[in-house]
Design an enzyme around this catalytic site. Structure first.
Site, PDB file in Angstrom:
ATOM      1  CD  GLU A 181      -3.870  -2.722   7.070  1.00  0.00           C
ATOM      2  OE1 GLU A 181      -2.692  -2.865   6.710  1.00  0.00           O
ATOM      3  OE2 GLU A 181      -4.556  -1.755   6.747  1.00  0.00           O
ATOM      4  N   GLY A 229       2.191   1.575  10.945  1.00  0.00           N
ATOM      5  CA  GLY A 229       3.220   2.616  10.895  1.00  0.00           C
ATOM      6  C   GLY A 229       3.897   2.894  12.234  1.00  0.00           C
ATOM      7  CG  HIS A 232      -5.950   1.894   5.081  1.00  0.00           C
ATOM      8  ND1 HIS A 232      -5.495   2.809   6.006  1.00  0.00           N
ATOM      9  CD2 HIS A 232      -4.939   1.002   4.903  1.00  0.00           C
ATOM     10  CE1 HIS A 232      -4.261   2.485   6.364  1.00  0.00           C
ATOM     11  NE2 HIS A 232      -3.900   1.396   5.708  1.00  0.00           N
ATOM     12  CE  LYS A 254       0.007   3.311   4.810  1.00  0.00           C
ATOM     13  NZ  LYS A 254      -0.089   3.454   6.256  1.00  0.00           N
ATOM     14  CG  ASN A 268      -1.727   1.243   1.382  1.00  0.00           C
ATOM     15  OD1 ASN A 268      -1.820   2.046   0.451  1.00  0.00           O
ATOM     16  ND2 ASN A 268      -2.341   1.431   2.552  1.00  0.00           N
ATOM     17  CB  SER A 278       4.634  -2.564  12.137  1.00  0.00           C
ATOM     18  OG  SER A 278       4.284  -1.224  12.443  1.00  0.00           O
ATOM     19  CD  GLU A 294      -3.064   5.452   6.778  1.00  0.00           C
ATOM     20  OE1 GLU A 294      -3.020   5.577   5.532  1.00  0.00           O
ATOM     21  OE2 GLU A 294      -2.168   4.873   7.425  1.00  0.00           O
TER      22      GLU A 294
HETATM   23  C1  PEP Z   1      -1.017   0.000   6.051  1.00  0.00           C
HETATM   24  O1  PEP Z   1      -1.183   1.188   6.217  1.00  0.00           O
HETATM   25  O2  PEP Z   1      -1.820  -0.667   5.388  1.00  0.00           O
HETATM   26  C2  PEP Z   1       0.159  -0.598   6.671  1.00  0.00           C
HETATM   27  C3  PEP Z   1       0.136  -1.881   6.878  1.00  0.00           C
HETATM   28  O3  PEP Z   1       1.199   0.233   7.001  1.00  0.00           O
HETATM   29  P1  PEP Z   1       2.620  -0.168   7.688  1.00  0.00           P
HETATM   30  O4  PEP Z   1       3.059  -1.456   7.067  1.00  0.00           O
HETATM   31  O5  PEP Z   1       3.519   0.969   7.346  1.00  0.00           O
HETATM   32  O6  PEP Z   1       2.354  -0.313   9.134  1.00  0.00           O
END
Ligand code: PEP
Length: 252
Positions: free
Chosen positions: A166, A172, A98, A12, A10, A210, A100
């Site tokens: 998630e 993040g 997601h 972003k 992803n 992460s 966000e």
């Molecule tokens: C995400 O935002 O879908 C994600 C998994 O981010 P990160 O791997 O940076 O935690």
């Protein structure tokens, strides 16, 4: 693809025409080498869908979107991009809900249900993202929260369901749940999908939050983890490649 591990990036709101080209070029060999075992994909900003599709011509990296409009028709919705448009430029999938999007754009179940429905009508595979906040985890509400986020699946007649679990507190942050916590949530999600959609539904449940080169193999070996959704580590060819290779390795 329903037997393979899925590794999805992803991106972003990152990238440029030049940097995307470099990254995709660097992924060509590892993605091709892993293709028998790993289904690889990246969710790119919509403005780069067409160029990214061009750049992956000839190797099996699926290009998709990070969101879709809640509106399914055409017309006076300035700034929006509907599912038919995503299909028109060859997007293979769209992330839906997601954290966000839930956090910054107040996307709730009603909005997300219309997005899922528009994706299915346009033959775009929706990837429904679910997960609890830290406060919800600390008050032992994670299953209730994720169960509520999944409940909209009962309104669809989907024969294939892909969910990304998630935990918001893991995105993040460098913090990840224990493998036991991941296993418990993935088993719960499988169970919910089967009871909402019927026993014949095809399922993939990805873990996101992460995932990096150090923890990927261990996470991918957890029961009911069918793959990973990778944010930060998908922006560098080396780290995304190492995660793809971890998905090829035999279970720990
Ligand atoms: C995400 O935002 O879908 C994600 C998994 O981010 P990160 O791997 O940076 O935690």
């Amino acid at each position: 693809m329903w037997q393979q591990k899925w590794i999805m990036g992803n991106w972003k709101m990152n990238g440029s025409l030049a940097s995307n080209q470099q990254l995709l070029l660097a992924l060509q060999k590892p993605v091709s080498a892993a293709s028998a075992q790993v289904y690889c994909a990246v969710a790119v900003p919509d403005v780069y869908l067409t160029s990214a599709k061009e750049q992956v011509r000839g190797f099996p990296l699926v290009i998709g979107a990070q969101d879709v409009s809640r509106f399914g028709d055409f017309g006076a919705y300035t700034g929006e991009i509907n599912a038919q448009m995503l299909a028109d430029v060859g997007a293979g999938f769209a992330l839906i809900g997601h954290s966000e999007r839930r956090q910054y754009f107040q996307e709730d179940n009603a909005i997300l249900l219309s997005k899922l429905q528009h994706c299915l009508s346009a033959h775009i595979l929706p990837i429904l993202c679910v997960g609890e906040t830290l406060a919800q985890r600390e008050s032992a509400q994670e299953k209730a929260v994720v169960g509520d986020q999944l409940a909209i699946l009962a309104e669809l007649s989907a024969t294939e369901v892909v969910v990304a679990y998630e935990p918001v507190w893991a995105i993040g942050t460098g913090k990840i749940p224990t493998t036991r916590q991941i296993a418990e949530m993935h088993q719960f999600i499988y169970h919910q999908i089967l009871s909402l959609c019927g026993k014949d539904v095809k399922i993939r449940v990805l873990y996101g939050g992460s995932v990096n080169t150090k923890n990927a193999a261990e996470i991918l070996a957890v029961p009911h983890v069918d793959g990973a959704l990778v944010g930060g580590a998908s922006l560098q060819a080396d780290s995304f490649t190492a995660i793809i290779q971890a998905a090829c390795a035999p279970a720990l």
